[in-house]
Write an enzyme that holds these catalytic residues in place. Structure first.
Site, PDB file in Angstrom:
ATOM      1  N   ALA A 170      32.937  -8.756  51.266  1.00 42.01           N
ATOM      2  CA  ALA A 170      31.843  -7.798  51.090  1.00 42.01           C
ATOM      3  C   ALA A 170      32.004  -7.044  49.769  1.00 42.01           C
ATOM      4  CB  ALA A 170      31.830  -6.819  52.253  1.00 42.01           C
ATOM      5  N   SER A 197      43.369  -5.067  38.242  1.00 44.30           N
ATOM      6  CA  SER A 197      41.993  -5.160  38.729  1.00 44.30           C
ATOM      7  C   SER A 197      41.239  -3.827  38.674  1.00 44.30           C
ATOM      8  CB  SER A 197      42.038  -5.753  40.134  1.00 44.30           C
ATOM      9  OG  SER A 197      40.765  -5.955  40.633  1.00 44.30           O
ATOM     10  N   THR A 229      47.353  -3.583  49.472  1.00 46.40           N
ATOM     11  CA  THR A 229      47.466  -3.312  48.038  1.00 46.40           C
ATOM     12  C   THR A 229      47.705  -1.839  47.715  1.00 46.40           C
ATOM     13  OG1 THR A 229      45.084  -3.049  47.904  1.00 46.40           O
ATOM     14  CG2 THR A 229      45.939  -5.217  47.357  1.00 46.40           C
ATOM     15  N   ASP A 253      38.810  -6.510  36.084  1.00 48.38           N
ATOM     16  CA  ASP A 253      39.240  -7.827  35.573  1.00 48.38           C
ATOM     17  C   ASP A 253      38.169  -8.895  35.827  1.00 48.38           C
ATOM     18  OD1 ASP A 253      39.670  -7.827  38.309  1.00 48.38           O
ATOM     19  OD2 ASP A 253      41.457  -9.087  38.201  1.00 48.38           O
ATOM     20  N   PRO A 284      46.221  -1.493  57.858  1.00 42.09           N
ATOM     21  CA  PRO A 284      46.926  -1.007  56.669  1.00 42.09           C
ATOM     22  C   PRO A 284      46.539  -1.860  55.475  1.00 42.09           C
ATOM     23  CG  PRO A 284      48.424  -2.258  58.090  1.00 42.09           C
ATOM     24  CD  PRO A 284      47.096  -2.227  58.783  1.00 42.09           C
ATOM     25  N   SER A 285      46.332  -1.224  54.331  1.00 41.95           N
ATOM     26  CA  SER A 285      45.980  -1.962  53.124  1.00 41.95           C
ATOM     27  C   SER A 285      47.176  -2.793  52.659  1.00 41.95           C
ATOM     28  CB  SER A 285      45.591  -0.968  52.033  1.00 41.95           C
ATOM     29  OG  SER A 285      45.757  -1.555  50.769  1.00 41.95           O
TER      30      SER A 285
HETATM   31  C1  16G Z   1      42.722  -7.426  46.398  1.00 43.67           C
HETATM   32  C2  16G Z   1      42.362  -8.772  46.996  1.00 43.67           C
HETATM   33  C3  16G Z   1      41.081  -8.664  47.782  1.00 43.67           C
HETATM   34  C4  16G Z   1      41.179  -7.578  48.824  1.00 43.67           C
HETATM   35  C5  16G Z   1      41.591  -6.274  48.171  1.00 43.67           C
HETATM   36  C6  16G Z   1      41.860  -5.195  49.166  1.00 43.67           C
HETATM   37  C7  16G Z   1      42.755 -10.947  45.950  1.00 43.67           C
HETATM   38  C8  16G Z   1      42.597 -11.728  44.697  1.00 43.67           C
HETATM   39  N1  16G Z   1      42.219  -9.728  45.910  1.00 43.67           N
HETATM   40  O1  16G Z   1      41.793  -7.050  45.426  1.00 43.67           O
HETATM   41  O2  16G Z   1      40.848  -9.893  48.388  1.00 43.67           O
HETATM   42  O3  16G Z   1      39.967  -7.384  49.477  1.00 43.67           O
HETATM   43  O4  16G Z   1      42.769  -6.483  47.429  1.00 43.67           O
HETATM   44  O5  16G Z   1      42.923  -5.575  49.998  1.00 43.67           O
HETATM   45  O6  16G Z   1      43.321 -11.402  46.931  1.00 43.67           O
HETATM   46  P1  16G Z   1      43.602  -4.554  50.985  1.00 43.67           P
HETATM   47  O7  16G Z   1      42.513  -4.070  51.880  1.00 43.67           O
HETATM   48  O8  16G Z   1      44.644  -5.330  51.716  1.00 43.67           O
HETATM   49  O9  16G Z   1      44.151  -3.433  50.154  1.00 43.67           O
HETATM   50 ZN    ZN Z   2      39.512  -7.682  40.366  1.00 41.21          ZN
END
Ligand code: 16G
Ligand code: ZN
Length: 530
Positions: free
Chosen positions: A371, A65, A502, A278, A499-500
């Site tokens: 958002a 992404s 990702t 993406d 906490p994130s």
């Molecule tokens: C990913 C998620 C999005 C979320 C972002 C941050 C999907 C397809 N995408 O892009 O929804 O806002 O991660 O997530 O689910 P985080 O704050 O947990 O890192």
């Molecule tokens: Zn994306």
């Protein structure tokens, strides 16, 4: 169980190289591309099992992404276009982290536990973004799929929402659309052109925009769309693939930094769009005559869509239950507007598209947007059926039938399978065209509360756990009280720490009435987190 089918699984090329555990997170597995080959191989294996369990085609998308070019990732897409079921996220995490010598036994275990009929055919639909590492990772996935005798249908370089669309069309046997890229472009662009020719081009609307494509796959898709749209809309593409992917450009950069992307010739007060690497996120923005930057994010898009759908339903004398789903990152002003002005229920769910998508399914017409610009609209089958009947019902007035037919085309323009930056863009363009609005008029719908988001590196993010859709810290003890104490000093103040899912960081979001207080609010909260 016929275990001879498992004899091809051990593969020297795709041995687990790293001992660090990796997790199927908010958006699948995502990390440095060079740590992912064995992950892709194993996800190929798992996709075959998932396809057999569901007796349907499964999607496998290779992308990271909006992350930097050197990262990559993979996610599986379930048969109706939704994200992989939570129980299987755990199975995926376990499968990817087991020692090589335990790989075959783990697969056997999954087959037994999930009661998988291995004689069912498996189809895996694959796609990848434009990253340099993606072809190698695709090979690894294909080897995994073939090791378990799955059928691969590869669509090459596609946007994430295109892959979701292809999975849904393959499984619904053309009910949703033709399972080809041509089918995707034609369905959306024909609907767009139909609605446009029914509306008189008036007011401040100009059929031209500037698009920052983040140097990603969205640039390819936007160029393709331009061919289908002809002269109905001129899309001037910047960051069209020759520069560095997501580097100081793209929807995530523009939203978080609140500045225009690099290599972008912003015209004053002119509608500009940023999508991510993406093409599943979109934000609008412009720079005014005083060089001030303005963003119209997922919240602004959601409210615009909600208002328009409400109007069309009224015109067509159809009544359905509308609902809007957001996360805690939604600007407080947008929620107030939805509840008090539009008088539509607004629900808040945890971050991650699967949560928004599932909640939106509960409404007749469920609009969901983060958002950050990821979102779409879901229509129940029964709703679509009623609208179709209304279009041809001789007892209805011409106006009602026209409005119903517009609605039907709006539905066709929307990629209901997942948030789709380009389909969302065409929908926003349709609405602005219908209203005769330029971007400034749209912005005036409501005033955003000043807001800011920061990332913080901490020693161990897992120490922070949260509840109440990620807005209240449970641990470490005392942290939430300290945050509450700070926030209470600010008018219309709101701030949360989570906490994130990702990245290896903690996110802090803050908003309050006065812009000049914002930095202090977020800094004070950051100081108690550290
Ligand atoms: C990913 C998620 C999005 C979320 C972002 C941050 C999907 C397809 N995408 O892009 O929804 O806002 O991660 O997530 O689910 P985080 O704050 O947990 O890192
Ligand atoms: Zn994306």
């Amino acid at each position: 169980m016929e275990y001879f089918q498992l004899k091809n699984i051990p593969n020297m090329k795709y041995m687990r190289k790293y001992s660090d555990n990796i997790q199927y997170g908010t958006a699948g597995f995502r990390t440095k591309a060079n740590a992912l080959e064995h992950v892709l191989y194993r996800m190929g294996l798992l996709a075959v099992l998932r396809s057999k369990v569901k007796n349907a085609a499964i999607g496998l998308m290779i992308t990271a992404s909006h992350n930097i070019e050197s990262d990559n990732g993979v996610k599986l897409i379930d048969p109706a276009g939704e994200m992989l079921e939570a129980a299987w996220e755990r199975i995926a995490t376990n499968l990817v982290n087991v020692e090589d010598r335990n790989l075959v036994s783990t697969i056997k275990h999954i087959i037994e536990e999930e009661n998988i009929n291995m004689s069912v055919d498996a189809i895996v639909i694959t796609g990848r973004d434009t990253r340099e590492s993606s072809p190698t990772l695709l090979n690894a996935a294909v080897m995994g799929i073939k090791a378990l005798y799955g059928i691969v249908q590869d669509f090459g370089i596609v946007t994430t929402p295109q892959l979701h669309y292809l999975v849904v069309c393959t499984n619904t046997k053309s009910n949703y659309g033709d399972p080809t890229l041509h089918g995707y472009y034609i369905k959306i662009s024909e609907a767009f052109k139909y609605v446009r020719q029914k509306q008189i081009n008036n007011g401040q609307y100009v059929a031209e925009l500037l698009l920052d494509a983040a140097n990603g796959v969205g640039a390819i898709a936007a160029k393709e769309f331009q061919k289908y749209l002809g002269t109905t809309l001129a899309i001037n593409i910047y960051n069209d693939g020759y520069g560095k992917l997501n580097f100081m450009c793209g929807a995530d950069f523009v939203k978080v930094e609140q500045v225009p992307p690099v290599n972008f010739h912003a015209k004053r007060n002119f509608r500009s769009v940023s999508i991510d690497g993406d093409a599943d996120r979109i934000v609008y923005f412009y720079v005014d005559e005083y060089e001030k930057f303005h963003i119209l994010d997922g919240d602004k898009i959601a409210t615009l869509i909600a208002e328009y759908l409400k109007e069309l339903l009224k015109e067509s004398h159809l009544s359905f239950q509308l609902g809007l789903v957001q996360t805690a990152y939604a600007n407080g002003s947008s929620t107030d507007y939805i509840l008090n002005v539009l008088q539509i229920p607004a629900v808040c769910v945890p971050t991650g598209i699967k949560h928004l998508h599932n909640k939106a399914l509960e409404f007749d017409i469920g609009i969901y947007f983060e958002a950050n610009g990821h979102g779409t609209v879901l229509f129940k089958e029964t709703v679509i059926k009623t609208i179709k009947e209304a279009v041809t019902n001789p007892e209805r007035s011409t106006n009602e039938k026209e409005a119903a037919s517009k609605l039907l085309n709006i539905i066709n323009m929307i990629n209901q399978t997942v948030g789709d930056a380009l389909s969302d863009m065409l929908l926003v363009e349709t609405i602005l065209h219908a209203k005769g609005w330029d971007i400034m008029e749209w912005e005036k719908m409501y005033d955003d509360l000043p807001n800011k988001q920061i990332k913080m590196k901490v020693y161990d993010k897992s120490i922070i756990t949260t509840t109440n859709v990620g807005t209240q810290c449970i641990t470490p003890e005392g942290l939430q009280d300290a945050i509450d104490e700070i926030v209470s000093q600010y008018k219309r103040g709101r701030c949360f720490v989570r906490p994130s899912g990702t990245e290896d960081i903690v996110r802090i979001y803050a908003e309050c009435e006065n812009l000049c207080d914002l930095d202090k609010l977020i800094k004070d909260v950051a100081s108690v987190v550290y």
